[in-house]
Design an enzyme around this catalytic site. Structure first.
Site, PDB file in Angstrom:
ATOM      1  N   HIS A  15     113.638  59.507  -9.641  1.00 45.95           N
ATOM      2  CA  HIS A  15     114.639  58.378  -9.488  1.00 45.95           C
ATOM      3  C   HIS A  15     114.666  57.246  -8.488  1.00 45.95           C
ATOM      4  CE1 HIS A  15     116.174  60.020  -6.297  1.00 45.95           C
ATOM      5  NE2 HIS A  15     115.571  61.335  -6.157  1.00 45.95           N
ATOM      6  N   LEU A  16     115.385  56.865  -8.174  1.00 43.96           N
ATOM      7  CA  LEU A  16     115.228  55.365  -7.358  1.00 43.96           C
ATOM      8  C   LEU A  16     114.057  56.061  -6.026  1.00 43.96           C
ATOM      9  CD1 LEU A  16     116.297  52.366  -7.567  1.00 43.96           C
ATOM     10  CD2 LEU A  16     118.035  53.621  -6.417  1.00 43.96           C
TER      11      LEU A  16
END
Length: 87
Positions: A15-16
Site C-alpha cells: 500500500h502507500l
C-alpha cells in the site's frame, strides 16, 4: 541483468507507505529496476506502477535490475522487501 524472486511479507502488502519505501530504494540506483508480478512487468521507481500492481501480503514478485550497479541495487531491494518495507 540480475533477478531474484522475493515474497512480500509485510501484513498489508504494497500500500502507500511501503510502496513509497520500495520506490525510494529503487530510485537510489541508476540502473533500471523493474519487477514482475503475474503477467505484468512494472517500473519499481514509479509509485503508480507499484500501487497499480495490487500486490498483497504473501504474493511473490521477481525483482529485475539491469545496468550500472545492478547487483548492489538488487541486494538493496531484496533487503528492503525482506525487512518488511518499514512495517
Amino acid at each position: 541483468m540480475v533477478s531474484q524472486k522475493v515474497k512480500i511479507t509485510n501484513p498489508t502488502g504494497l500500500h502507500l507507505r511501503p510502496a513509497g519505501i520500495f520506490c525510494n530504494v529503487a530510485s537510489r540506483y541508476e540502473c533500471q529496476v523493474t519487477f514482475q508480478f503475474k503477467e505484468t512487468t512494472a517500473n519499481a521507481k514509479s509509485m503508480l506502477s507499484v500501487l497499480g500492481a495490487c500486490i498483497k501480503t504473501g504474493d511473490e514478485i521477481t525483482l529485475v535490475c539491469e545496468g550500472e550497479g545492478e547487483e548492489e541495487a538488487l541486494l538493496a531491494m531484496v533487503e528492503a522487501v525482506e525487512s518488511g518495507l518499514g512495517e
